[in-house]
Design a protein around this motif. Structure first.
Motif, PDB file in Angstrom:
ATOM      1  N   LYS A 109     -11.213 -32.087  29.883  1.00 44.23           N
ATOM      2  CA  LYS A 109     -10.068 -32.041  30.337  1.00 44.23           C
ATOM      3  C   LYS A 109     -10.120 -31.218  31.657  1.00 44.23           C
ATOM      4  O   LYS A 109     -11.161 -30.453  32.332  1.00 44.23           O
ATOM      5  CB  LYS A 109      -9.604 -31.231  29.512  1.00 44.23           C
ATOM      6  N   HIS A 133      -4.500 -32.723  33.642  1.00 40.39           N
ATOM      7  CA  HIS A 133      -4.059 -31.769  32.416  1.00 40.39           C
ATOM      8  C   HIS A 133      -2.901 -30.489  32.566  1.00 40.39           C
ATOM      9  O   HIS A 133      -2.219 -30.458  31.742  1.00 40.39           O
ATOM     10  CB  HIS A 133      -5.246 -31.805  31.417  1.00 40.39           C
ATOM     11  N   GLU A 156      -5.915 -21.391  29.213  1.00 39.77           N
ATOM     12  CA  GLU A 156      -4.546 -20.939  28.502  1.00 39.77           C
ATOM     13  C   GLU A 156      -4.214 -22.078  27.686  1.00 39.77           C
ATOM     14  O   GLU A 156      -4.233 -24.041  26.808  1.00 39.77           O
ATOM     15  CB  GLU A 156      -4.162 -19.989  28.196  1.00 39.77           C
ATOM     16  N   LYS A 157      -3.717 -23.368  29.436  1.00 38.87           N
ATOM     17  CA  LYS A 157      -2.913 -24.229  29.252  1.00 38.87           C
ATOM     18  C   LYS A 157      -3.751 -25.584  28.770  1.00 38.87           C
ATOM     19  O   LYS A 157      -3.029 -26.552  28.264  1.00 38.87           O
ATOM     20  CB  LYS A 157      -2.312 -24.844  30.662  1.00 38.87           C
ATOM     21  N   GLN A 159      -5.846 -24.926  26.603  1.00 32.98           N
ATOM     22  CA  GLN A 159      -6.510 -24.932  25.602  1.00 32.98           C
ATOM     23  C   GLN A 159      -7.471 -24.907  24.936  1.00 32.98           C
ATOM     24  O   GLN A 159      -8.248 -25.393  24.026  1.00 32.98           O
ATOM     25  CB  GLN A 159      -5.475 -25.598  23.993  1.00 32.98           C
ATOM     26  N   THR A 160      -8.645 -24.055  25.798  1.00 31.48           N
ATOM     27  CA  THR A 160     -10.004 -24.420  25.883  1.00 31.48           C
ATOM     28  C   THR A 160     -10.868 -22.986  26.214  1.00 31.48           C
ATOM     29  O   THR A 160     -10.271 -22.674  27.257  1.00 31.48           O
ATOM     30  CB  THR A 160     -10.370 -25.225  27.234  1.00 31.48           C
ATOM     31  N   CYS A 165     -15.147 -23.328  30.039  1.00 28.36           N
ATOM     32  CA  CYS A 165     -14.235 -23.669  30.938  1.00 28.36           C
ATOM     33  C   CYS A 165     -15.737 -23.558  32.067  1.00 28.36           C
ATOM     34  O   CYS A 165     -16.591 -23.082  32.194  1.00 28.36           O
ATOM     35  CB  CYS A 165     -12.949 -22.888  31.818  1.00 28.36           C
TER      36      CYS A 165
END
Ligand code: GL1
Length: 216
Positions: A109, A133, A156-157, A159-160, A165
């Motif tokens: 992502k 995303h 958070e946005k 969802q990782t 990251c």
């Protein structure tokens, strides 16, 4: 643990808006009878608008009212927007789109994490809105870089978990923010002497996803 999401800084990583910010901050400094040097400008990289003005006021030894600060910030942004509004997709750094597409094809992502309150406007001018995303800008969090808020919200946005990251940054404020967020940082660009980067990508045409995966 494997790489699941990349959070890119915008200014100086995807396009060279830094030169427009410099022109605008030089104008602000001139209003304070102060000459902003290139070296000082480097210290503003990645720092939010209000916080940048506070640094210039400190360097120049100026004391102005809150109303004058607001006026200068408004004028700075007006000048900056005049530059931004002429931008086209030709100003995306060469190789970025290809690299980002290969990242997404590998199921990773991607988000933007920028201290700029104009990030969405720039992404739109560059015709890149659909390439990410998530987009987090300086207006969405209480603190900007070097605090971790922007990257934490981006993770958070997406969802990782932050441990999966990776942040790609060109500034010390950005690398410090990544570290505080518990996210690995990669330095983009030719700068030397910045602290906290696990790897350096000199330009997108020389970027290899394998090398980023190897950091996990
Ligand atoms: C703000 C500052 C700029 C720069 C960006 C982050 O942008 O004014 O000098 O540090 O944050 O890259 P803006 O004014 O667009 O919110």
């Amino acid at each position: 643990m494997s790489l699941a999401a990349i959070i890119y800084n915008l200014d100086g990583v995807i396009t060279d808006t830094a030169k427009y910010h410099f022109e605008s901050w030089k104008w602000v400094s001139k209003q304070l009878d102060y000459k902003l040097s290139e070296k000082q400008n480097l210290k503003l990289k990645g720092i939010g608008r209000k916080e940048s003005l506070e640094k210039i006021l400190k360097w120049s030894g100026s004391r102005i009212s809150e109303a004058q600060k607001q006026h200068l910030l408004q004028m700075k942004n007006q000048m900056y927007l005049e530059f931004i509004d002429t931008m086209t997709p030709s100003e995306i750094f060469p190789g970025f789109k290809k690299f980002n597409s290969s990242v997404k094809e590998n199921g990773i992502k991607v988000a933007i994490g920028s201290s700029s309150r104009n990030a969405i406007r720039i992404i739109d001018k560059l015709d890149l809105v659909l390439d990410f995303h998530a987009i987090v800008d300086g207006g969405m969090t209480e603190h900007t870089k070097p605090e971790p808020d922007i990257f934490l919200l981006a993770a958070e946005k997406l969802q990782t978990p932050t441990s999966s990251c990776l942040v790609i940054e060109d500034s010390q404020a950005g690398l410090s923010a990544a570290k505080k967020a518990g996210i690995k940082g990669v330095l983009y660009g030719e700068d030397k002497g910045l602290k906290g980067a696990q790897l350096q990508i000199k330009n997108w045409e020389h970027a290899h996803l394998d090398k980023l995966n190897d950091l996990f």
